[in-house]
Design a protein around this motif. Structure first.
Motif, PDB file in Angstrom:
ATOM      1  N   LYS A  59       0.836  -1.192   0.000  1.00  0.00           N
ATOM      2  CA  LYS A  59       0.000   0.000   0.000  1.00  0.00           C
ATOM      3  C   LYS A  59       0.869   1.239   0.000  1.00  0.00           C
ATOM      4  N   SER A  60       1.974   1.184  -0.733  1.00  0.00           N
ATOM      5  CA  SER A  60       2.880   2.311  -0.808  1.00  0.00           C
ATOM      6  C   SER A  60       2.205   3.463  -1.545  1.00  0.00           C
ATOM      7  N   ILE A  61       2.431   4.649  -1.066  1.00  0.00           N
ATOM      8  CA  ILE A  61       1.890   5.822  -1.738  1.00  0.00           C
ATOM      9  C   ILE A  61       3.026   6.784  -2.045  1.00  0.00           C
ATOM     10  N   GLY A  62       4.130   6.218  -2.547  1.00  0.00           N
ATOM     11  CA  GLY A  62       5.261   7.042  -2.916  1.00  0.00           C
ATOM     12  C   GLY A  62       6.214   7.232  -1.759  1.00  0.00           C
ATOM     13  N   ALA A  63       6.893   8.380  -1.772  1.00  0.00           N
ATOM     14  CA  ALA A  63       7.926   8.647  -0.779  1.00  0.00           C
ATOM     15  C   ALA A  63       7.334   8.802   0.623  1.00  0.00           C
ATOM     16  N   ILE A  83      17.468  -6.925   3.071  1.00  0.00           N
ATOM     17  CA  ILE A  83      16.302  -6.201   2.548  1.00  0.00           C
ATOM     18  C   ILE A  83      15.463  -7.149   1.696  1.00  0.00           C
ATOM     19  N   GLU A  84      16.114  -8.036   0.933  1.00  0.00           N
ATOM     20  CA  GLU A  84      15.400  -8.999   0.092  1.00  0.00           C
ATOM     21  C   GLU A  84      14.491  -9.895   0.938  1.00  0.00           C
ATOM     22  N   ALA A  92       7.316  -9.269   3.787  1.00  0.00           N
ATOM     23  CA  ALA A  92       6.298  -8.211   3.874  1.00  0.00           C
ATOM     24  C   ALA A  92       5.449  -8.106   2.610  1.00  0.00           C
ATOM     25  N   ARG A  93       5.852  -8.854   1.572  1.00  0.00           N
ATOM     26  CA  ARG A  93       5.210  -8.729   0.247  1.00  0.00           C
ATOM     27  C   ARG A  93       5.236  -7.282  -0.206  1.00  0.00           C
ATOM     28  N   ALA A  94       6.397  -6.693  -0.066  1.00  0.00           N
ATOM     29  CA  ALA A  94       6.620  -5.296  -0.468  1.00  0.00           C
ATOM     30  C   ALA A  94       7.767  -5.256  -1.455  1.00  0.00           C
ATOM     31  N   GLY A  95       7.823  -4.218  -2.238  1.00  0.00           N
ATOM     32  CA  GLY A  95       8.918  -4.065  -3.179  1.00  0.00           C
ATOM     33  C   GLY A  95      10.166  -3.524  -2.485  1.00  0.00           C
ATOM     34  N   TYR A 132      13.641   0.701   0.334  1.00  0.00           N
ATOM     35  CA  TYR A 132      14.786   1.612   0.222  1.00  0.00           C
ATOM     36  C   TYR A 132      14.360   3.079   0.173  1.00  0.00           C
ATOM     37  N   ARG A 133      13.139   3.347  -0.285  1.00  0.00           N
ATOM     38  CA  ARG A 133      12.665   4.737  -0.300  1.00  0.00           C
ATOM     39  C   ARG A 133      12.445   5.225   1.132  1.00  0.00           C
ATOM     40  N   TRP A 134      11.992   4.332   2.004  1.00  0.00           N
ATOM     41  CA  TRP A 134      11.693   4.722   3.381  1.00  0.00           C
ATOM     42  C   TRP A 134      12.863   4.517   4.319  1.00  0.00           C
ATOM     43  N   TRP A 135      13.711   3.551   4.013  1.00  0.00           N
ATOM     44  CA  TRP A 135      14.916   3.264   4.795  1.00  0.00           C
ATOM     45  C   TRP A 135      16.071   3.139   3.813  1.00  0.00           C
TER      46      TRP A 135
END
Length: 197
Positions: free
Chosen positions: A10-14, A42-43, A49-52, A57-60
């Motif tokens: 549910k990422s909404i960008g940065a 991170i992988e 987390a089923r996240a990209g 990396y955008r958040w951390w």
């Protein structure tokens, strides 16, 4: 318009989506618990987390930044405000040692310090964290200044570094079972050096 995000993403960008950030942090804690620091990546967190990876990396910006947030998320160390500097510092150290000893946080933080010796991103993340902790611990010294327990010209953050160096030395040498009397003696040595005549 683009495709809707996959379930679990549910990422909404940065800007961080709190629900997604919590899911990533939960996954990161689970990976750490199952694989330990050597197996943490991170992988692995992204899969769990089923996240990209780009979202993470955008958040951390680094593995170390994510680990420090996990560490801060887990950290539950009471900072006493007893009205006496020696009691505040001794209580803080006793609580910190217990936290490091009794949770996975001690191992996480020890590993971060080790990684910071050879990884610039980890070193920068650790330096940022230490700066915030220095200011936080320094507030105990500032409170003591306001009460007249500490000389007005004492650098509170430098005293905080002295306290942290005692704690980090014990963490890195796996001496977190130090007895309270020794902790109080170390605090007394620091405080006697900063109290006005």
């Amino acid at each position: 318009m683009g495709e809707p995000a996959a379930p679990g993403r549910k990422s909404i960008g940065a800007k961080r989506n709190p629900e997604s950030a919590d899911a990533i942090l939960d996954a990161a804690e689970a990976v750490l618990a199952e694989a330990g620091y050597p197996g943490f990546s991170i992988e692995a967190v992204a899969r769990r987390a089923r996240a990209g990876k780009p979202t993470i990396y955008r958040w951390w910006p680094s593995k170390a930044a994510l680990l420090i947030e996990i560490y801060q998320r887990q950290k539950r160390v009471e900072v006493p405000d007893t009205g006496a500097l020696e009691e505040d510092l001794a209580g803080f150290l006793v609580n910190l040692f217990a936290h490091w000893r009794d949770t996975s946080s001690g191992n996480v933080f020890r590993s971060l310090i080790a990684e910071a010796q050879s990884d610039k991103a980890a070193a920068a993340a650790l330096a940022d964290y230490a700066k915030g902790r220095r200011a936080h611990t320094g507030r105990m010294i500032e409170r003591a200044k306001a009460r007249g327990e500490v000389a007005a010209d004492i650098d509170a953050e430098l005293v905080a570094d002295l306290v942290a160096s005692f704690a980090w030395t014990h963490l890195l040498t796996n001496r977190l079972d130090e007895d309270e009397a020794t902790i109080r003696t170390a605090v007394r040595y620091v405080v006697q050096g900063v109290t006005p005549p």
